[in-house]
Design a protein around this motif. Structure first.
Motif, PDB file in Angstrom:
ATOM      1  N   ASP A   3       0.841  -1.204   0.000  1.00 47.53           N
ATOM      2  CA  ASP A   3       0.000   0.000   0.000  1.00 47.53           C
ATOM      3  C   ASP A   3       0.874   1.252   0.000  1.00 47.53           C
ATOM      4  N   LYS A   4       0.321   2.330  -0.549  1.00 48.68           N
ATOM      5  CA  LYS A   4       0.968   3.620  -0.429  1.00 48.68           C
ATOM      6  C   LYS A   4       0.832   4.116   1.012  1.00 48.68           C
ATOM      7  N   GLN A  26       2.707   3.866   3.774  1.00 51.65           N
ATOM      8  CA  GLN A  26       3.040   3.022   4.917  1.00 51.65           C
ATOM      9  C   GLN A  26       3.814   3.826   5.966  1.00 51.65           C
ATOM     10  N   PRO A  27       3.566   3.565   7.253  1.00 49.10           N
ATOM     11  CA  PRO A  27       4.361   4.233   8.294  1.00 49.10           C
ATOM     12  C   PRO A  27       5.759   3.628   8.379  1.00 49.10           C
ATOM     13  N   ILE A  28       6.686   4.372   8.959  1.00 57.17           N
ATOM     14  CA  ILE A  28       8.079   3.919   8.977  1.00 57.17           C
ATOM     15  C   ILE A  28       8.259   2.723   9.892  1.00 57.17           C
ATOM     16  N   ASP A  70       7.616  15.175  10.484  1.00 56.79           N
ATOM     17  CA  ASP A  70       8.896  14.515  10.775  1.00 56.79           C
ATOM     18  C   ASP A  70       9.127  13.283   9.904  1.00 56.79           C
ATOM     19  N   GLU A  71       8.319  13.124   8.879  1.00 60.34           N
ATOM     20  CA  GLU A  71       8.562  12.123   7.829  1.00 60.34           C
ATOM     21  C   GLU A  71       8.495  10.687   8.336  1.00 60.34           C
ATOM     22  N   GLU A  72       7.474  10.402   9.152  1.00 60.21           N
ATOM     23  CA  GLU A  72       7.318   9.038   9.649  1.00 60.21           C
ATOM     24  C   GLU A  72       6.370   8.200   8.778  1.00 60.21           C
ATOM     25  N   ILE A  73       5.886   8.804   7.686  1.00 60.01           N
ATOM     26  CA  ILE A  73       4.988   8.109   6.755  1.00 60.01           C
ATOM     27  C   ILE A  73       5.625   8.139   5.369  1.00 60.01           C
ATOM     28  N   ALA A  74       5.512   7.032   4.628  1.00 63.65           N
ATOM     29  CA  ALA A  74       5.964   7.033   3.232  1.00 63.65           C
ATOM     30  C   ALA A  74       5.050   7.963   2.432  1.00 63.65           C
ATOM     31  N   LEU A  75       5.666   8.862   1.674  1.00 62.25           N
ATOM     32  CA  LEU A  75       4.898   9.782   0.823  1.00 62.25           C
ATOM     33  C   LEU A  75       5.035   9.354  -0.633  1.00 62.25           C
ATOM     34  N   TYR A 115       6.922  14.433  -1.717  1.00 65.12           N
ATOM     35  CA  TYR A 115       8.293  14.949  -1.689  1.00 65.12           C
ATOM     36  C   TYR A 115       8.663  15.680  -2.974  1.00 65.12           C
ATOM     37  N   ALA A 134       6.286   1.210  -2.668  1.00 70.38           N
ATOM     38  CA  ALA A 134       5.152   0.295  -2.455  1.00 70.38           C
ATOM     39  C   ALA A 134       4.985  -0.615  -3.669  1.00 70.38           C
ATOM     40  N   VAL A 144      13.210   8.992  -2.217  1.00 70.23           N
ATOM     41  CA  VAL A 144      13.275  10.183  -1.357  1.00 70.23           C
ATOM     42  C   VAL A 144      12.445   9.950  -0.100  1.00 70.23           C
ATOM     43  N   ARG A 170      12.678   9.173   4.441  1.00 71.19           N
ATOM     44  CA  ARG A 170      13.124   8.090   5.325  1.00 71.19           C
ATOM     45  C   ARG A 170      12.215   6.875   5.261  1.00 71.19           C
ATOM     46  N   ALA A 171      10.899   7.096   5.256  1.00 67.21           N
ATOM     47  CA  ALA A 171       9.983   5.950   5.284  1.00 67.21           C
ATOM     48  C   ALA A 171      10.066   5.180   3.970  1.00 67.21           C
ATOM     49  N   ASN A 172      10.211   5.909   2.859  1.00 66.98           N
ATOM     50  CA  ASN A 172      10.389   5.233   1.569  1.00 66.98           C
ATOM     51  C   ASN A 172      11.694   4.446   1.545  1.00 66.98           C
TER      52      ASN A 172
END
Lengths: 423, 423
Positions: free
Chosen positions: A24-25, A27-29, A41-46, A320, B104, B124, B126-128
């Motif tokens: 899935d798009k 996803q959390p870290i 703070d970028e804890e989720i995949a974007l 991003y 993903a 790009v 951290r989570a990715n």
């Protein structure tokens, strides 16, 4: 179909706290439980589609207050989000039912707890009829669908007779140059007679979608059309062609004020409005439409502006900067796969780097491809690869259907949970 | 994430024979097992997206033959379908790997069995990075991603150093006015030096996407761009900045012939083409592109036209006439929620009533809304409510992402199974 498990998932599990799965798009870290996740703070995949819970609440409550003030029932169009968690919130806030566009969508609305379902569409085809037949048989729901042709009356009568069931029908009235619906009162009367002779069809009222009316004199045309709708409904009742209290239903998210105002004058009718996009709202076509609602309210001394507050855009797209290949060009990591692009492109609202705001001006989204968006920027614009950008959008329906898990955030841009969509 | 169950589902279960669930579009009229379902006899809820298995096979084999003849490896872009069942077919036919656009998507390609993954995009955030780090750690895969900025080099080096892993990198080369990628050889050399000083990044080669080149002289510009790509790759090798045999990769579904021809002259390079839409093809923008491929093949004595056969449009959209409200207007039960609309609207190909063909002419799809399409017809056109219409489409990517279950049919329009998509 393991419907019992699905009913459990929809009502008690997946939609209140779910974490996106492998593949899935957004996803959390980490999948540690009992934590929430900072977008800044970028804890989720974007990219991620994010609903701000407080703004969704605001919108749901605002429209319910609006409907209550006008003595009309609210059956929000569920096609916008197809998110059971949000359907339930709408029902808990007082919605009479859920409107949907197709039999598959009806299944999800029923499993989400709706007891009144308006399919603002024709029910065509044996397999589609079978889905509805099963829903009526196994669930305690009142289901209504639209009709505008004798062909469809005959097909529905045949099918539901063979299944020994009765189907609630609304005749759709339309406008010349519009979409579906009978164009004249004569057609409607003939169709009502035909339905009257069909023992497995119950005519319950009239359905319209005034959102196809455009042009300089649109408001007056909408009012005229609604007045015709009310007149023919009353005529059908007087001729005993409608069973029970006649139901009239209309209204997308653009003219719901005019529809509610017209219907409100006829307490002998059961009036239902069906806006959908209001729940999510936007900064594009529905912001424009809502501004017109508010202007009409001021002009007509309508109550929309006395309700307190207004709708707010509850959906943001986080993504991003992936490339800054030319001084005036920024490439962003979202595309047609992630956001609506048919009614204006997403608009950059905020930017972050290392958890801090980044200042920018004169940024314009100029183009979008399947997986990339293009921003035009000034050559001294500070945006760089790795910056987190936050966009508002236009036309929420076509953003929602790109996501299987939509993140829900608090007012500090922390994701508290995800909700599942069912398109 | 229950990754073991998901791996099982993807590889052994769901994608070879699955039936749409409660709430999914295109449910069959009965879920009796061991039967197949006639589209013409209306045994499936419409709208439905349908892949003709023999045409998909044809396309997969045709492109693999093309790649084999040119001594280039094939890494089909998986973003088009995101359908593991089709990824596996591509790999079984001889594809070297799968190209994807996001982390993903990489997860799904890996679980589908791909051992070589090109992410034709920047990695790009951290989570990715964490998603890719986990994939590299837990699976026996060679993963490659693109880079075009020092910011990204530094962020990736920091992350993968802290995880004690090495990441394979391709420098993306782009064109002025295009999308991502370094615009000049000087930028590429500087970036390669920077990567060389980053112990956790392995520079493996150069990636391009020539599909952003347009205009009157596009073919020559594409050739010039590819020749520059090859020259800089060789220069990087000579300066010992690339590890191992240099990899060059390019080609969407429009210029794959030119890319393969240019790369084929340099056997010292490992050349990989990445077309995606070829698998499904269409009757719109990719038919136009393929016609140009064939014209170039004739002109240049290329081998595309000696391979036998050609690509064929393998995707059809089946839907009902739901309304005939005006003599020149037919409303169909599909919309932006079901089909791509960004590169031409779906085209009516066939029609059925009670299992028999219906003849029509001069029908044109004029507009599409979220859940409805508009056809302009002559007033004596026979199409009526309940007729089954079959449309071809343009731009398969944006049709696929509207469906969670795509029907697969035999040559008699009988659905043998459904495959799941993972967007």
């Amino acid at each position: 179909m393991d419907e019992k498990k699905l009913r459990y998932d929809i009502n008690y599990h997946d939609n209140y706290f779910t974490t996106p799965s492998f593949g899935d798009k957004s996803q959390p870290i980490t999948t540690e439980s009992n934590r929430n996740y900072s977008l800044i703070d970028e804890e989720i995949a974007l990219p991620a589609a994010v609903i701000k819970a407080s703004l969704l609440d605001n919108n749901l409550q605002w429209m319910q207050r609006f409907a209550n003030h006008h003595n009309v029932k609210l059956a929000p169009h569920g096609k916008t989000t197809m998110t059971p968690a949000f359907f339930r919130q709408q029902l808990e806030n007082g919605a009479w039912g859920i409107t949907i566009a197709s039999p598959a969508q009806a299944q999800i609305a029923v499993l989400s707890g709706a007891k009144n379902i308006i399919m603002a569409n024709q029910l065509v085809g044996r397999a589609n009829m079978m889905i509805i037949s099963q829903l009526i048989k196994h669930y305690d729901v009142d289901f209504y669908c639209c009709i505008d042709s004798k062909h469809n009356v005959e097909a529905l009568e045949d099918f539901f007779a063979s299944h020994e069931q009765k189907l609630n029908i609304l005749i759709e009235m339309g406008v010349e140059g519009g979409r579906c619906g009978c164009r004249t009162e004569q057609e409607i009367m003939a169709l009502a007679q035909h339905i009257h002779q069909s023992p497995h069809l119950n005519l319950k009222g009239i359905e319209v979608y005034e959102g196809v009316i455009h042009g300089d004199n649109a408001e007056q045309q909408v009012r005229d059309f609604l007045n015709r709708t009310i007149a023919i409904t009353i005529q059908l009742q007087q001729e005993h062609l409608i069973q029970g209290i006649p139901l009239v239903t209309g209204a997308g998210s653009a003219w719901y004020d005019v529809v509610a105002e017209c219907f409100n004058k006829h307490r002998e009718l059961e009036a239902i409005i069906r806006p959908g996009c209001y729940a999510i709202h936007d900064t594009g076509i529905y912001l424009d439409a809502q501004n017109e609602v508010m202007q009409r309210a001021e002009k007509n001394q309508g109550i929309a502006c006395n309700l307190g507050g207004d709708l707010a855009s509850a959906l943001e797209l986080w993504a991003y900067v992936v490339s800054r290949p030319e001084p005036n060009k920024v490439i962003v990591g979202f595309g047609k796969r992630d956001a609506a692009f048919d009614a204006g492109l997403p608009i950059l609202e905020r930017a972050y780097r290392n958890g801090e705001s980044v200042i920018f001006d004169q940024v314009k989204t100029t183009d979008v491809m399947d997986q990339h968006a293009f921003l035009s920027v000034s050559s001294d614009c500070d945006l760089q690869v790795g910056d987190v950008l936050v966009f508002s959008t236009s036309h929420p329906c076509l953003t929602f259907d790109k996501w299987r898990a939509v993140a829900v955030s608090d007012d500090n841009d922390r994701v508290t949970h995800w909700v599942k969509t069912w398109f």
